[in-house]
Motif scaffolding. Structure first.
Motif, mmCIF file in Angstrom:
data_model
loop_
_atom_site.group_PDB
_atom_site.id
_atom_site.type_symbol
_atom_site.label_atom_id
_atom_site.label_comp_id
_atom_site.label_asym_id
_atom_site.label_seq_id
_atom_site.Cartn_x
_atom_site.Cartn_y
_atom_site.Cartn_z
ATOM 1 N N ARG A 1 11.269 -14.182 -45.472
ATOM 2 C CA ARG A 1 11.109 -12.731 -45.349
ATOM 3 C C ARG A 1 10.172 -12.454 -44.179
ATOM 4 O O ARG A 1 9.068 -12.966 -44.122
ATOM 5 N N GLY B 1 20.700 -15.997 -37.803
ATOM 6 C CA GLY B 1 19.395 -16.609 -38.051
ATOM 7 C C GLY B 1 19.027 -16.871 -39.497
ATOM 8 O O GLY B 1 18.137 -17.673 -39.771
ATOM 9 N N SER C 1 16.153 -6.103 -44.680
ATOM 10 C CA SER C 1 17.580 -6.381 -44.895
ATOM 11 C C SER C 1 18.188 -5.296 -45.780
ATOM 12 O O SER C 1 17.645 -4.985 -46.840
ATOM 13 N N LEU D 1 6.506 -14.210 -44.519
ATOM 14 C CA LEU D 1 5.834 -14.697 -43.312
ATOM 15 C C LEU D 1 4.711 -13.767 -42.849
ATOM 16 O O LEU D 1 4.287 -13.828 -41.689
ATOM 17 N N PHE E 1 18.305 -9.442 -48.687
ATOM 18 C CA PHE E 1 18.607 -10.878 -48.671
ATOM 19 C C PHE E 1 17.368 -11.751 -48.494
ATOM 20 O O PHE E 1 17.417 -12.950 -48.776
ATOM 21 N N ALA E 2 16.261 -11.185 -48.051
ATOM 22 C CA ALA E 2 15.036 -11.987 -47.982
ATOM 23 C C ALA E 2 14.568 -12.357 -49.387
ATOM 24 O O ALA E 2 13.808 -13.306 -49.577
ATOM 25 N N ASN F 1 22.205 -17.250 -49.135
ATOM 26 C CA ASN F 1 22.381 -15.934 -49.760
ATOM 27 C C ASN F 1 23.877 -15.775 -50.024
ATOM 28 O O ASN F 1 24.656 -16.666 -49.641
ATOM 29 N N GLY G 1 10.251 -8.829 -42.051
ATOM 30 C CA GLY G 1 9.889 -7.432 -42.326
ATOM 31 C C GLY G 1 10.460 -6.909 -43.638
ATOM 32 O O GLY G 1 10.145 -5.795 -44.063
ATOM 33 N N GLY G 2 11.338 -7.670 -44.263
ATOM 34 C CA GLY G 2 11.903 -7.255 -45.555
ATOM 35 C C GLY G 2 12.882 -6.090 -45.466
ATOM 36 O O GLY G 2 13.172 -5.448 -46.472
ATOM 37 N N GLY H 1 14.306 -11.145 -39.004
ATOM 38 C CA GLY H 1 15.696 -10.772 -39.252
ATOM 39 C C GLY H 1 16.319 -10.119 -38.038
ATOM 40 O O GLY H 1 17.481 -10.369 -37.711
ATOM 41 N N HIS H 2 15.525 -9.296 -37.342
ATOM 42 C CA HIS H 2 16.062 -8.499 -36.230
ATOM 43 C C HIS H 2 16.500 -9.399 -35.072
ATOM 44 O O HIS H 2 17.654 -9.356 -34.642
HETATM 45 C C1 LIG Z 1 14.715 1.740 -40.916
HETATM 46 C C2 LIG Z 1 15.561 0.697 -40.211
HETATM 47 C C3 LIG Z 1 15.823 0.847 -38.862
HETATM 48 C C4 LIG Z 1 16.601 -0.113 -38.203
HETATM 49 N N1 LIG Z 1 16.862 0.044 -36.861
HETATM 50 C C5 LIG Z 1 17.590 -0.892 -36.221
HETATM 51 C C6 LIG Z 1 17.852 -0.770 -34.836
HETATM 52 O O1 LIG Z 1 17.424 0.187 -34.171
HETATM 53 N N2 LIG Z 1 18.591 -1.756 -34.243
HETATM 54 C C7 LIG Z 1 19.065 -2.832 -34.931
HETATM 55 O O2 LIG Z 1 19.696 -3.705 -34.325
HETATM 56 N N3 LIG Z 1 18.829 -2.967 -36.247
HETATM 57 C C8 LIG Z 1 18.105 -2.027 -36.898
HETATM 58 N N4 LIG Z 1 17.877 -2.162 -38.242
HETATM 59 C C9 LIG Z 1 18.438 -3.312 -38.956
HETATM 60 C C10 LIG Z 1 17.486 -4.508 -38.874
HETATM 61 O O3 LIG Z 1 17.615 -5.098 -37.599
HETATM 62 C C11 LIG Z 1 17.848 -5.543 -39.949
HETATM 63 O O4 LIG Z 1 17.743 -4.967 -41.211
HETATM 64 C C12 LIG Z 1 16.972 -6.789 -39.827
HETATM 65 O O5 LIG Z 1 17.653 -7.913 -40.326
HETATM 66 C C13 LIG Z 1 15.666 -6.625 -40.552
HETATM 67 O O6 LIG Z 1 14.831 -7.713 -40.278
HETATM 68 P P1 LIG Z 1 13.551 -7.964 -41.207
HETATM 69 O O7 LIG Z 1 12.895 -9.179 -40.735
HETATM 70 O O8 LIG Z 1 12.765 -6.704 -41.321
HETATM 71 O O9 LIG Z 1 14.250 -8.151 -42.618
HETATM 72 P P2 LIG Z 1 14.253 -9.374 -43.743
HETATM 73 O O10 LIG Z 1 14.756 -8.663 -44.921
HETATM 74 O O11 LIG Z 1 12.875 -9.944 -43.799
HETATM 75 O O12 LIG Z 1 15.231 -10.366 -43.129
HETATM 76 C C14 LIG Z 1 16.610 -10.091 -42.926
HETATM 77 C C15 LIG Z 1 17.396 -11.395 -43.057
HETATM 78 O O13 LIG Z 1 16.915 -12.347 -42.117
HETATM 79 C C16 LIG Z 1 16.349 -13.490 -42.788
HETATM 80 N N5 LIG Z 1 15.092 -13.816 -42.094
HETATM 81 C C17 LIG Z 1 14.002 -13.030 -41.964
HETATM 82 N N6 LIG Z 1 13.063 -13.667 -41.259
HETATM 83 C C18 LIG Z 1 13.570 -14.876 -40.941
HETATM 84 C C19 LIG Z 1 13.050 -15.986 -40.240
HETATM 85 N N7 LIG Z 1 11.829 -15.961 -39.712
HETATM 86 N N8 LIG Z 1 13.825 -17.098 -40.128
HETATM 87 C C20 LIG Z 1 15.075 -17.127 -40.659
HETATM 88 N N9 LIG Z 1 15.617 -16.091 -41.342
HETATM 89 C C21 LIG Z 1 14.867 -14.972 -41.475
HETATM 90 C C22 LIG Z 1 16.111 -13.040 -44.213
HETATM 91 O O14 LIG Z 1 16.116 -14.132 -45.120
HETATM 92 C C23 LIG Z 1 17.238 -12.060 -44.425
HETATM 93 O O15 LIG Z 1 18.436 -12.736 -44.725
HETATM 94 C C24 LIG Z 1 17.104 -1.220 -38.915
HETATM 95 C C25 LIG Z 1 16.822 -1.362 -40.268
HETATM 96 C C26 LIG Z 1 16.073 -0.415 -40.921
HETATM 97 C C27 LIG Z 1 15.789 -0.583 -42.378
#
Ligand SMILES: Cc1cc2nc3c(=O)[nH]c(=O)nc-3n(C[C@H](O)[C@H](O)[C@H](O)COP(=O)(O)OP(=O)(O)OC[C@H]3O[C@@H](n4cnc5c(N)ncnc54)[C@H](O)[C@@H]3O)c2cc1C
Length: 512
Positions: free
Chosen positions: A100, A222, A105, A122, A109-110, A508, A102-103, A170-171
């Protein structure tokens, strides 16, 4: 304390690696095994948190409150060595593992996307440094903190999404689109190397020249190949821009359909290839009278040259008519980041100052390719849906079109197989998003949002539409997800998964 953990095993009845309903006779043996798993984590100096402990409920709250997955354990390693130790314990005791960052997903899925996983959060891996044009970014960082750090340390910048609280893990791991992406690529494209813990607990460096297959897979898909603990990226000189927005609050469904087709032609006119410095969007959402729908063309031009922007947009505006509202706002780089974040000042980018928000929602997406743009039957049906059911719905919905392609786009120019991201042919993405108030059931809300997409896609039946994995659709099986997100890369990704994670430690419901 362990009593809570054992009672968790008894109570949980959903299917997962760690949480099937088992006969009482075998429960003790399983409990012993899970006890050993916890011992493994504790002997490694980690602090596992499981159900019943005070922090558990708040620590597992997902961004999308539609889900309530219960990890067996969540923990907060202090560094990559801790991550490796935790992964080894998960692998040894058959507990599926998820990172996880930013959480955010959309399918949570985190937290596993099902019950009983080990979530490795993390949050403590938030180191950041810049050296010339290179940045080193701990995988627990959020986009707002990264943007602020880069700005404060040499006026550097990257292309990435707009929400400050989205995590880099995730991004960047699965694409990462931002308004400047036509100039600089997706966030994943700006990554030059990663540090990643694989299923065997090894800490590896992966780049175009080292473990290149792993690097290729983890920058685009990723979530499935390990836990990335650190990203090394290129950065760019922060540039000034002009933000623009032209709103047409008086369109009816037919005007809006014509407007979308005009926007699409403008986006990819071979006689007038759009400058890569133009970030272009189209937003449709419920609006005020007279039509109840707001149709708005917006974006940023990454140059402070208002005259050039006006000249660039003139052909489109000539087709769209007179806007009911116009904004043209020259702004410095960090003001532009704040503008898209909806933050009043730079404190809004520091995610340690205020807690994250949550939503209860469903979202899904469509990529429209350069080769097969939308035809009038599709745009007519989509707009009819918005101006019909859309106006009446209680769902808080919006739809965003993001321009990816056009001849000069950096996303497109990298070529189809640059990394695992599988939509270099996309002209634009469409995100369909709906927040559900308590008066709308999840089933009804999902049906309403899926209705938008069906209106568009079913009126172009010969096109096989791809979708964007970072707007992950929680309703998809693995097979459907692979077809939508990785239609040409599934075979290669499966082979790399078999090589680095044959036991599917990182898992997942949409795994390879
Ligand atoms: C309010 C909002 C705005 C958004 N705006 C955009 C945007 O402008 N452009 C865009 O492209 N997307 C956007 N998104 C989508 C966003 O890019 C995805 O939801 C992204 O996967 C979130 O990453 P996270 O680390 O916060 O999420 P997480 O829930 O932490 O991770 C998402 C997935 O990646 C995996 N993961 C996380 N960290 C790692 C790691 N270090 N190594 C391996 N796997 C990992 C997790 O297990 C999970 O499966 C937005 C989402 C939200 C909620």
């Amino acid at each position: 304390m362990r009593a809570f953990f054992i009672s968790f095993l008894v109570l949980v009845t959903t299917s997962s690696s760690f949480a099937a309903l088992v006969p009482i006779s075998s429960l003790q043996a399983r409990a012993t095994r899970y006890d050993s798993f916890l011992d493994c984590l504790e002997h490694a100096g980690l602090f596992p948190i499981w159900e019943g402990q005070p922090a558990y409920a708040s620590d597992i709250a997902p961004f999308n409150l539609r889900f309530s997955w219960k990890p067996a354990v969540i923990l907060y390693p202090k560094d990559t060595t801790d991550v490796a130790a935790a992964v080894k314990c998960g692998a040894t005791y058959g507990v599926k593992v998820n990172a996880r960052s930013g959480g955010h997903s959309y399918a949570a899925f985190a937290l596993g996307g099902e019950n009983g996983h080990l979530t490795i959060s993390l949050d403590n891996l938030r180191h950041l440094s810049v050296n010339g044009s290179t940045a080193t970014i701990g995988a627990g960082n959020r986009l707002g903190d990264v943007a602020l750090y880069l700005w404060n340390n040499g006026k550097r910048a990257m292309a990435h999404g707009t929400c400050p609280y989205v995590g880099i893990g995730g991004h960047a791991g699965q694409g990462g689109f931002g308004i400047p992406s036509r100039a600089w690529g997706l966030l994943a494209d700006q990554v030059t190397s990663i540090q990643i813990v694989t299923a065997d607990g090894a800490i590896r460096t992966a780049s175009k020249t080292q473990n290149a297959d792993l690097f290729w897979a983890a920058t685009g898909a990723g979530a499935y190949f390990g836990i990335i603990t650190q990203f090394t990226t290129v950065t760019h000189k922060a540039v000034d821009s002009v933000a623009f927005s032209y709103t047409f609050g008086n369109y009816g469904a037919e005007d809006a359909s014509r407007g979308l087709l005009a926007w699409q032609r403008f986006a990819n006119d071979p006689k007038r290839p759009l400058d890569a410095n133009l970030g272009l969007q189209l937003h449709v959402n419920p609006g005020g009278p007279p039509s109840g729908i707001s149709f708005s063309v917006s974006g940023s031009y990454y140059s402070a040259d208002v005259a050039k922007l006006n000249a660039t947009m003139a052909p489109l505006l000539a087709e769209l008519g007179k806007p009911t509202a116009t904004t043209l706002q020259p702004q410095g780089w960090i003001t532009s980041v704040l503008y898209y974040a909806g933050a009043p000042d730079v404190s809004g980018l520091n995610t340690t100052l205020a807690p994250d928000a949550h939503d209860h929602f469903y979202a899904t997406s469509t990529f429209v390719s350069e080769r097969e743009p939308l035809g009038k039957p599709s745009t007519d049906a989509l707009m009819k849906y918005f101006y019909g059911p859309g106006v009446k719905s209680e769902v808080g919905w919006f739809i965003i079109f993001d321009l990816y392609g056009g001849q000069k786009s950096a996303i497109r120019s990298l070529g189809a197989d640059y990394n695992a991201f599988d939509a270099r042919d996309a002209l634009y993405s469409i995100q369909y998003y709906g927040s559900f108030p308590c008066t709308v059931s999840d089933a009804d809300g999902i049906k309403f949002i899926q209705g938008m997409k069906a209106a568009l896609e079913q009126n172009q039946p010969k096109t096989v539409f791809k979708e964007y994995v970072n707007y992950i659709d929680s309703t998809y099986s693995a097979a459907v997800a692979h077809k939508k997100y990785y239609p040409t890369h599934t075979e290669r990704l499966t082979a790399i998964k078999n090589k680095y994670d044959p036991e599917r430690v990182f898992h997942n419901p949409q795994d390879f």
